[in-house]
Write an enzyme that holds these catalytic residues in place. Sequence first.
Site, PDB file in Angstrom:
ATOM      1  CG  ASP A  25      -4.472  37.051  -8.261  1.00 59.03           C
ATOM      2  OD1 ASP A  25      -4.359  35.831  -8.464  1.00 59.03           O
ATOM      3  OD2 ASP A  25      -5.185  37.529  -7.367  1.00 59.03           O
ATOM      4  NE  ARG A  64      -3.138   0.748  -0.670  1.00 57.85           N
ATOM      5  CZ  ARG A  64      -3.472   0.905  -1.935  1.00 57.85           C
ATOM      6  NH1 ARG A  64      -3.128   2.003  -2.598  1.00 57.85           N
ATOM      7  NH2 ARG A  64      -4.133  -0.046  -2.566  1.00 57.85           N
TER       8      ARG A  64
END
Length: 297
Positions: A235, A116
């Site tokens: 932005d 895992r």
Amino acid sequence: MSISDVLNPAALMHPDAFLSPLAIEDAVTRALAEDLGRAGDVTSAATIAPAVHARAILVARQAGLIAGLPLAVAVFQRLSPDINIQAHARDGNAVARGVHVLAISGPARAVLAGERTALNFVGRMSGIATLTSDYIRHAGVTRMRICDTRKTTPGLRALEKYAVRCGGGFNHRFGLDDAILIKDNHIAVAGGVKPVLERARAHVGHLVKIEIEVDTLDQLREVLATGLADVVMLDNMDIPTLREAVRIADGRVVLEVSGGVTLSSIAEIATTGVDYVSSGALTHSAPNFDVALDIDA
């Protein structure tokens, strides 16, 4: 590609995307400690005899770019010195669905205990690499570079930024300590664009770049008038505003786009003439890449 008897995880690293061996060691140590806890893999210890050996195949269950193989190798090697690994790909390689990426053989308990953790590394990092390559493909042939951000999983930044490089992207700053990036809140607290840039320029050494975020074209003009910034982050601007920003800057500063960058918008952004685009989605929204570890009976 076939690499027999992989002894050094670095052999599977992307040739143009460095990841420190110390980062690999630290990440593997923390991940295994998290999974094995205090008593180790009690299921395998209770059901598998110590002398039993197993052979397993790490298989890609979808098409995409693979990344994280050095971490997977390091996981199994940490669990047993008798693990043998053969690799049929390295980080950054494109793989088809069903491809056998790694063949792992050795003590069954070690193979099962590492399953895992190894899959988590490869699934997470391959997902980032694959999404990054999708962004680049959607952008088309352009000089614009696609970068990540600091929106990474806490404790895994070095790995996730490496995965971006495996996908063909570029890295923005790694932390608060390797570049000046003046955001809107810095501007507000410092008293404006000019004062904040003057303080930044007086503070930093000659090798440190200064980037400042602007929300409007008027702010961009104010930054350009100071001559103190190296990079301007545009932005959340729409496409017409970005085109006008490129015209106004006229090559005097490097222009970076941030905010609202998606697979559907990246192609049009690339046509505006900006130099860089940064997207947090490369790391914070990358889907897990489907990989599995199958016992080869």
